[in-house]
Design a protein around this motif. Structure first.
Motif, PDB file in Angstrom:
ATOM      1  N   PRO A 188      18.438  -6.930  10.323  1.00  0.00           N
ATOM      2  CA  PRO A 188      17.872  -7.501   9.102  1.00  0.00           C
ATOM      3  C   PRO A 188      16.786  -6.602   8.504  1.00  0.00           C
ATOM      4  CG  PRO A 188      17.844  -9.116  10.887  1.00  0.00           C
ATOM      5  CD  PRO A 188      18.218  -7.798  11.483  1.00  0.00           C
ATOM      6  N   TYR A 189      16.785  -6.533   7.185  1.00  0.00           N
ATOM      7  CA  TYR A 189      15.746  -5.843   6.424  1.00  0.00           C
ATOM      8  C   TYR A 189      15.013  -6.941   5.650  1.00  0.00           C
ATOM      9  CZ  TYR A 189      13.568  -2.760   2.952  1.00  0.00           C
ATOM     10  OH  TYR A 189      12.663  -2.097   2.152  1.00  0.00           O
ATOM     11  N   TYR A 190      13.786  -7.247   6.092  1.00  0.00           N
ATOM     12  CA  TYR A 190      13.030  -8.363   5.523  1.00  0.00           C
ATOM     13  C   TYR A 190      12.171  -7.931   4.349  1.00  0.00           C
ATOM     14  CZ  TYR A 190      14.054 -11.547   9.387  1.00  0.00           C
ATOM     15  OH  TYR A 190      14.674 -12.363  10.285  1.00  0.00           O
ATOM     16  N   ASP A 236      18.527  -7.476   3.127  1.00  0.00           N
ATOM     17  CA  ASP A 236      19.691  -6.638   3.388  1.00  0.00           C
ATOM     18  C   ASP A 236      19.861  -6.520   4.905  1.00  0.00           C
ATOM     19  OD1 ASP A 236      21.819  -4.928   2.803  1.00  0.00           O
ATOM     20  OD2 ASP A 236      20.610  -3.553   1.597  1.00  0.00           O
ATOM     21  N   TYR A 237      20.908  -5.820   5.307  1.00  0.00           N
ATOM     22  CA  TYR A 237      21.132  -5.482   6.716  1.00  0.00           C
ATOM     23  C   TYR A 237      21.365  -3.977   6.779  1.00  0.00           C
ATOM     24  CZ  TYR A 237      21.500 -10.398   7.843  1.00  0.00           C
ATOM     25  OH  TYR A 237      21.209 -11.735   8.018  1.00  0.00           O
ATOM     26  N   ILE A 238      20.652  -3.321   7.713  1.00  0.00           N
ATOM     27  CA  ILE A 238      20.746  -1.865   7.810  1.00  0.00           C
ATOM     28  C   ILE A 238      21.002  -1.442   9.253  1.00  0.00           C
ATOM     29  CG2 ILE A 238      19.338  -1.485   5.749  1.00  0.00           C
ATOM     30  CD1 ILE A 238      16.956  -0.913   7.568  1.00  0.00           C
ATOM     31  N   ASP A 239      21.215  -0.140   9.456  1.00  0.00           N
ATOM     32  CA  ASP A 239      21.624   0.372  10.767  1.00  0.00           C
ATOM     33  C   ASP A 239      20.476   0.815  11.668  1.00  0.00           C
ATOM     34  OD1 ASP A 239      20.817   2.702   9.524  1.00  0.00           O
ATOM     35  OD2 ASP A 239      22.771   3.703   9.668  1.00  0.00           O
ATOM     36  N   SER A 240      19.243   0.494  11.300  1.00  0.00           N
ATOM     37  CA  SER A 240      18.095   0.915  12.089  1.00  0.00           C
ATOM     38  C   SER A 240      17.043  -0.192  12.068  1.00  0.00           C
ATOM     39  CB  SER A 240      17.519   2.208  11.497  1.00  0.00           C
ATOM     40  OG  SER A 240      16.556   2.750  12.365  1.00  0.00           O
ATOM     41  N   PHE A 241      16.074  -0.099  12.964  1.00  0.00           N
ATOM     42  CA  PHE A 241      15.019  -1.100  13.009  1.00  0.00           C
ATOM     43  C   PHE A 241      13.684  -0.433  13.312  1.00  0.00           C
ATOM     44  CE2 PHE A 241      16.783  -0.811  17.250  1.00  0.00           C
ATOM     45  CZ  PHE A 241      15.669  -0.800  18.084  1.00  0.00           C
ATOM     46  N   ASP A 297      10.782  -4.755  17.186  1.00  0.00           N
ATOM     47  CA  ASP A 297      11.590  -5.467  18.165  1.00  0.00           C
ATOM     48  C   ASP A 297      10.660  -6.401  18.922  1.00  0.00           C
ATOM     49  OD1 ASP A 297      13.474  -6.353  19.947  1.00  0.00           O
ATOM     50  OD2 ASP A 297      13.695  -4.457  21.027  1.00  0.00           O
ATOM     51  N   GLY A 298      10.817  -7.690  18.703  1.00  0.00           N
ATOM     52  CA  GLY A 298       9.949  -8.665  19.350  1.00  0.00           C
ATOM     53  C   GLY A 298       9.810  -9.899  18.492  1.00  0.00           C
ATOM     54  N   ILE A 299       8.713 -10.611  18.711  1.00  0.00           N
ATOM     55  CA  ILE A 299       8.428 -11.836  17.974  1.00  0.00           C
ATOM     56  C   ILE A 299       7.225 -11.568  17.075  1.00  0.00           C
ATOM     57  CG2 ILE A 299       7.705 -14.248  18.162  1.00  0.00           C
ATOM     58  CD1 ILE A 299       9.144 -14.299  20.896  1.00  0.00           C
ATOM     59  N   GLY A 336      13.476 -10.426  17.361  1.00  0.00           N
ATOM     60  CA  GLY A 336      14.571  -9.482  17.543  1.00  0.00           C
ATOM     61  C   GLY A 336      14.255  -8.159  16.884  1.00  0.00           C
ATOM     62  N   LYS A 337      15.313  -7.417  16.598  1.00  0.00           N
ATOM     63  CA  LYS A 337      15.183  -6.092  15.996  1.00  0.00           C
ATOM     64  C   LYS A 337      15.355  -6.216  14.485  1.00  0.00           C
ATOM     65  CE  LYS A 337      16.879  -3.911  20.159  1.00  0.00           C
ATOM     66  NZ  LYS A 337      17.949  -3.192  20.826  1.00  0.00           N
ATOM     67  N   PHE A 338      14.435  -5.631  13.736  1.00  0.00           N
ATOM     68  CA  PHE A 338      14.490  -5.713  12.274  1.00  0.00           C
ATOM     69  C   PHE A 338      13.633  -4.621  11.642  1.00  0.00           C
ATOM     70  CE2 PHE A 338      10.899  -8.223  13.624  1.00  0.00           C
ATOM     71  CZ  PHE A 338       9.914  -7.958  12.675  1.00  0.00           C
ATOM     72  N   TRP A 339      13.783  -4.488  10.337  1.00  0.00           N
ATOM     73  CA  TRP A 339      13.005  -3.570   9.507  1.00  0.00           C
ATOM     74  C   TRP A 339      12.235  -4.430   8.519  1.00  0.00           C
ATOM     75  CZ3 TRP A 339      14.334   1.929   9.497  1.00  0.00           C
ATOM     76  CH2 TRP A 339      13.580   2.706   8.609  1.00  0.00           C
TER      77      TRP A 339
END
Length: 185
Positions: free
Chosen positions: A47-49, A56-61, A64-66, A91-94
């Motif tokens: 997820p890209y927040y 959006d959703y991308i291939d990198s983050f 990672d955590g809460i 989780g993992k996100f940007w």
């Protein structure tokens, strides 16, 4: 003296008021905005927040955590009651640069921060006429009730189980939705 309806002179022993800047980690320096063109070349599963939701959703983050995302700017930084726009993410996100990113410090958990801020009126911190904004300095000055360590540990023990169940159920719902869309295709 009262702060948000709390008589600070009558707090239990060991309890106090603290500022957000003092009781949590503010990780805004790790944010990295991406243009829509950049994101178009990075399509993926993470997820890209933005300020209010997943953009959006991308291939990198980057994270990672809460974490707790606190909307920094945009039309809806606060709701009609003056409460801040918050996102409890894991989780993992940007993250782009339209939301502040917070994490609890010590025994003051991210879940505690989320619950403490959820009904906190911050309307008076909003600046900007054309683009409403809550800047980091204003956010850092928000006062929150800080229980003693023993109370925080008891609270965290109970609340961590609830939030863990929420995360599990959300993941199950996402999987079921994914499976349903595959069946319907």
């Amino acid at each position: 003296m009262f702060v948000d309806g709390i008589d600070v002179e009558r707090l239990p022993e060991g309890w106090r008021m603290g500022t957000l800047g003092e009781v949590c980690e503010i990780l805004d320096y790790k944010r990295k905005p991406l243009s829509s063109e950049e994101r178009a070349g990075m399509k993926g599963e993470y997820p890209y927040y933005g300020a209010m939701s997943i953009v959006d959703y991308i291939d990198s983050f980057l994270f990672d955590g809460i974490y707790l995302l606190f909307s920094e700017d945009g039309a809806n930084v606060v709701d009609e009651n003056g409460f801040p726009a918050l996102q409890y993410v894991y989780g993992k996100f940007w993250l782009n640069n339209h939301a502040h990113i917070l994490q609890g410090k010590g025994d003051l958990s991210t879940e505690y921060l989320y619950l403490a801020l959820k009904k906190k009126n911050v309307a008076d911190l909003v600046t900007g006429a054309a683009q409403p904004k809550i800047n980091q300095d204003n956010m850092c000055g928000i006062e929150v009730l800080v229980p003693d360590d023993k109370s925080l540990k008891i609270f965290n023990g109970k609340v961590s189980q609830i939030f863990s169940m929420i995360r599990t159920k959300e993941q199950e719902n996402n999987k079921l939705t994914e499976m349903l869309s595959m069946v319907m295709a």
